[in-house]
Design a protein around this motif. Sequence first.
Motif, mmCIF file in Angstrom:
data_model
loop_
_atom_site.group_PDB
_atom_site.id
_atom_site.type_symbol
_atom_site.label_atom_id
_atom_site.label_comp_id
_atom_site.label_asym_id
_atom_site.label_seq_id
_atom_site.Cartn_x
_atom_site.Cartn_y
_atom_site.Cartn_z
ATOM 1 N N LEU A 9 -2.477 -3.993 -5.808
ATOM 2 C CA LEU A 9 -3.672 -4.597 -5.209
ATOM 3 C C LEU A 9 -3.836 -6.048 -5.642
ATOM 4 C CD1 LEU A 9 -6.590 -2.089 -5.108
ATOM 5 C CD2 LEU A 9 -5.095 -2.857 -3.322
ATOM 6 N N ARG A 10 -3.332 -6.376 -6.824
ATOM 7 C CA ARG A 10 -3.445 -7.748 -7.292
ATOM 8 C C ARG A 10 -2.757 -8.681 -6.299
ATOM 9 N NH1 ARG A 10 -0.780 -11.044 -11.681
ATOM 10 N NH2 ARG A 10 1.009 -9.721 -11.328
ATOM 11 N N PHE A 54 -1.662 1.045 -8.903
ATOM 12 C CA PHE A 54 -2.580 0.586 -7.875
ATOM 13 C C PHE A 54 -3.096 -0.801 -8.217
ATOM 14 C CE2 PHE A 54 -6.543 1.234 -5.351
ATOM 15 C CZ PHE A 54 -5.902 1.520 -4.181
ATOM 16 N N TYR A 55 -3.371 -1.018 -9.488
ATOM 17 C CA TYR A 55 -3.905 -2.317 -9.895
ATOM 18 C C TYR A 55 -2.945 -3.440 -9.552
ATOM 19 C CZ TYR A 55 -4.840 -6.285 -12.866
ATOM 20 O OH TYR A 55 -5.034 -7.560 -13.310
ATOM 21 N N PHE A 115 -5.032 -12.084 0.394
ATOM 22 C CA PHE A 115 -6.185 -12.058 1.287
ATOM 23 C C PHE A 115 -7.391 -12.809 0.742
ATOM 24 C CE2 PHE A 115 -3.762 -8.584 2.990
ATOM 25 C CZ PHE A 115 -4.014 -8.660 4.342
ATOM 26 N N PHE A 146 0.838 -1.203 0.000
ATOM 27 C CA PHE A 146 0.000 0.000 0.000
ATOM 28 C C PHE A 146 0.874 1.253 0.000
ATOM 29 C CE2 PHE A 146 -3.519 -2.464 2.368
ATOM 30 C CZ PHE A 146 -4.064 -2.858 1.160
ATOM 31 N N VAL A 178 -3.009 4.905 -11.016
ATOM 32 C CA VAL A 178 -4.126 3.960 -10.992
ATOM 33 C C VAL A 178 -3.660 2.590 -11.483
ATOM 34 C CG1 VAL A 178 -6.465 3.566 -11.762
ATOM 35 C CG2 VAL A 178 -5.678 5.877 -11.387
ATOM 36 N N VAL A 205 -2.210 -8.015 -3.100
ATOM 37 C CA VAL A 205 -3.025 -8.006 -1.889
ATOM 38 C C VAL A 205 -4.208 -8.950 -2.063
ATOM 39 C CG1 VAL A 205 -4.437 -6.568 -0.403
ATOM 40 C CG2 VAL A 205 -2.323 -5.670 -1.326
ATOM 41 N N LYS A 206 -4.777 -8.930 -3.246
ATOM 42 C CA LYS A 206 -5.900 -9.816 -3.535
ATOM 43 C C LYS A 206 -5.459 -11.272 -3.396
ATOM 44 C CE LYS A 206 -7.295 -11.731 -7.300
ATOM 45 N NZ LYS A 206 -7.516 -12.278 -8.522
#
Lengths: 471, 495
Positions: A416-417, A412-413, A423, A371, A409, A419-420
Amino acid sequence: MMALDIIIAMKHELMIGFIIFLLLFWKIRTDEPNPSEVISVVNGLLLATVLLFLFGSKDVVLFNQMFKGNELILFQKSMLSLGMLIVSAISFAWLKNNKNFLEFYILLLSSLLGMFFMISSANMLMFYLGLELSTIPLAAAANFDLQKRKSSEAAMKLILSSAFSSALLLLGISFIYGSTGTLLFSELSVSLVENPLSIFAFILIFAGFAFKISAVPFHLWTADVYEGSPIPVTAFLSVVSKAAVTFVFVSVLFQVFQSLALTWTIAISLMAFLSIVIGNLFAIRQQNIKRFLAFSAIAQVGYILVAMLGFAEVAQSSIFFFLLIYLFSNLAAFGVIGIISEHTGKENIDDYKGFYQTNKFLSWVLAIGLFALAGVPPTAGFFGKFFLLMAGASKGNYILIIIAALNMVISFYYYLRIVKVIFMDSNENPIAKTEAGLIPNLALLLCMAGLIVLSVYGPIYEYIVSIVQPY
Amino acid sequence: MNLLILLIIPFLTAIGILAVNGLKQVRTVAFIGSMIQLCLSFYLLNQYHIVKELGDASIMLFEQNHAWFPSMGIYFHIGVDGISISMIILTALVVVAGVLVSYGMEQLHKEFFFLLILLSLGAYGFFISLDLFTLFFFLEVAVIPKFLLIGIWGSGLKERSAMKLALMLMGGSAMIFIGLIGVYFYSNEVGARTFDMLALAQNGISKEAQLFFFPFAFAGFGVFTALFPFHTWVPDGHSSAPTAASMFLAGISMKLGGYGCLRVATFLMPQAAEYYAPVIVLLATIAIIYGAFATMMQTDLKYINAYSSISHCGFVLLGIGMLTKVSITGAVMQMVSHGLMTALFFAAIGMMYSRTHTRLVAQLGGLLKVMPFISSIFIIAGLCSLGLPGFSGFVSEMTIFVGAWQNPNIWYRLATILSCASIVVTAVYILRAAGSSVMGPIKDDHFLKLEDALWNEKLAAIVLLSGIVVIGVAPFLLTDLLSPGTQIIMEQLLK
C-alpha cells in the motif's frame, strides 16, 4: 508410431527448439534484422506454444524413463511459455533499443527449454541437466547491459550462487544414488527410507532448491541480482524461473521424499517462517523498486512453502493456482516498472510520486498488480493466498498459519505504501506521460484480465485440481 | 426475487461510471444506479413480507447456491433474512445520501464515484452472503476503496489515516481469516468440509475449537466495529475521510463488523460466545464510557462524531454480549439507527465544512441564522444521537437496555447501569457542540455570505432523516422484521 508419440509428448520442447534455431538462422542470414519484425514473429510463435496445451496430452514415459509427460506437465509448460510471452511483450521497447535482442531471445528461450526438460524429468540426472540448462543462460542474460557494472555484478552473483547450489544438489543426488542405487523418481519413492544418509542427501538437495527459489536463509543473492539485471531478465527470473523450480520442488518433495515427510515438515516450517518474516521486514525498508520486489518475492515464496505443509493434492493445486496468479500480478508490476525504467531511467519508489497525475492506465495496472500481490480482492491474489493458507492448514500447523496470516498485514503495508506514493503523494514534476505502445499494453491488459478472470471464474482452479498428480 | 440483481446493479453502475465523462454525467449515473438499488431494496422488503405471510418458515429466503470453488467447499451461497434486509436498506439509504452529498466533487470525480459504488458493492455482497468465504471476500473488497477514498480525497493527515485504517482493518481481516480456518477445519470432522453458514451451524463445532477460534473471529470483526481496544482507527479514519466516505465508514462499514460478530462469531460458535460474554460486555462498557468521555474533550466536529460512534457501536456490542433476544434485537436496531444517524451527522458536518472551511467548534457559531436547513439537520442528528424519543436512537438504545436488564447477573446489571449513565455524557457533548456551533452570535463575518443547502444536499438529508423518524415513530416495523432472525440466533445459543 513411436516417432509421432515423441513429437506429441515433446511438442513444447520442439516448438521452443524450433524458435531458437529460427532465430539463429535469422541472425546468420541478415546482419541487422528488423527488431519489430523479429519480436512479432517470436511473440506469435510463443503464443502458439502457449496454446499447445489445447491439444491435450497422454501419460507417457519416454527415453528409458528419463522423460515423462502428462496433463499437469503440459499445463505447467504452457504456463511457463505464457510467462515468457508476457515478458517478451512487456519489454518490447527495451528489446527494440537493444541491438543484441536476438541473443536475448536465444538465451531466455534456451533457459525455458531447460525448464521444460526439468519439469518433465523422471530421473534425477535428467532433472539436473534441465536445471543447468535453465540457469546458465540466465546468468549470461543477467549481464545483458554490458556497459553497466551492476549488471556484471548481478551476473557474477547469479552464476556463483547457482553453481554453488547446483554443486549441493549434485552431491545430494550422488548420496541418494549411493543409498538406493537408483535415480528414477518412481523407484526412489519406494526405495528411499529414512536413514542418516538419505536425510543428509535430502538436506543437500533441499538447500539446492532453496537457493533456486530464494527462500531464507538462502536468499542473499536475490536482491542484488534483481537490482542489477535488466528488468526483463529480472521479471523472467522472479516469475518463470521461480515457477519452474517450484514445480519440480513440489513433485520431488511429494514423490521422492514422501518417506522423509517428518524431516521436511520441520525444515519447511522453519524456512517458511523465516522467508515470510525476513522478506516482509526487508521489503519495508527498500527504496529501489526492483529490490523491493525482490524481497516481496521472498515473502511470497514463504507463503508457497506454507502450502507445502498440507496434503499433497490440495498443496499442489493451491501452489500451481497461486503461481498462475503470481505470474500475472508480478509481471503486471514488472511490466510497468520496465516501461518506466526504459523511458525515463527511474527505478526508485520516490520517483513514482504523483505518477497517477500523468499515467492513469499504468498507475492502475501497477496498483492492481500490487493489490494482487498483497492478496486483496477482487483481484485473484486474494484467492491465491487464501488457498495457500488453507492448504497449509489442512494438516494442522495452526501456529504457522496464524503467523503467516498476521504477516499479511505487514505485507499489506509495504504494497500500500507504493500505492500511496502513486496516488496520494504530490510531486512538482512527476514522471512524464509515457506511451507504452500497443504490444506492451496488450500484455498488461492480459495480466489484468487474468487477475480478474481467475478470481470470479472458479472452473480454472477446478481444472488444476483435476490434473494434479496424487503420487 | 433474484438476489443477484442486488450485486448486478452496483456493478453496472460502476461500469456505467467508467463509460461516461464529465462530472454531471458521472454523478447522474451514480445517482440513478443508487436510486434503483434503493427501490430494489424496498421491493425486496415487500417481497419478504409477502413470502412470510404465505407461511414460508425457512431460515433464509430467496436462497441461491452456485458452485464457485467446489473442491474447496466454497459456494456462492446467498440469501436473506430480516436482519440482512434491514442492513441492505440501510446501505441503500446511505449510498444514495452519500452520492448526493458528493455532487460537487470536482477532483477526479470518475474515480471517486467508482470507488464509492465499489464500496457499496462490497457491503451488499457481505450482507447477502451465506457462505463464509463469500462473506469474507466481500468484506475485503471494501478495504481498498476505503483506503483510496481517504488517501486521495481526504483532508488533514489523510495518508497516515488511510494507512492506519487499512492496516487495522486488514489486521481484523487476518484474525477473521484465522477464525474461518478454525470453523472450516473443526466443523465436520468426517464429511465434506464446507464454508456454508447454515450447514456449519447445523453440524456444530467442538467446544474446545470454539473457545480457541471465537476470540479471533469476534475480535476480527470487532476491529471493524470499533471494539475497544481496536477502535483507534475510527477517529483518524473518520475525520480524514471526505464526507461521503465518512458516511460510508460510520454508516455501513462499522456495521459490517457488528453483523459479522453476530452472524458469524456468535451464531456459529454459540458456546464460546456464552463463555466469553463477560469479556465482551466489559469491553463494550469500556468503549461506551471511554468513547463518551473522549468525545467531551474533542474540539473538531468530525472527531466528536467519530468518538461518539465508538460509544454508540459499544452499545451494539453490549447488546450482542448480553445474549438475550431483546438485547440482540436492540443491537441490530442500534446498527441501523446508528448507521442512519451518524451518516446524517457526517453529511451535516460535511456541508458546514464545505462552506465555512472549518470544523472546529470554537470557530463556528450562529450558523442557524445563515443556513437554517443544515443547522437543523445537524441538531436533529445530535438529538437522535443522545436518544431523544421519537427518533431511532431512543428505541434502539432502550431495547438494548431492556434486553440487558433481563440478564440477572449482578455485574451485567452494573454494566447496564454504567452504560445508561453514559447517555448523560452524550447529552453534554452533543448539546455543547450544537449550542456553540450553530447557535449564538455569528463568529465570522464571511459566514453571512454563505448559502444554505442545495437541493441535492436537502434530498440526502431527507432520505436519511425519513429513515430515522420512521424507525423512531414505528419501531415495530423494524422489530417485526428482525424477530425471526434473532429467534434463530437465540435457538442456536440455547442448543
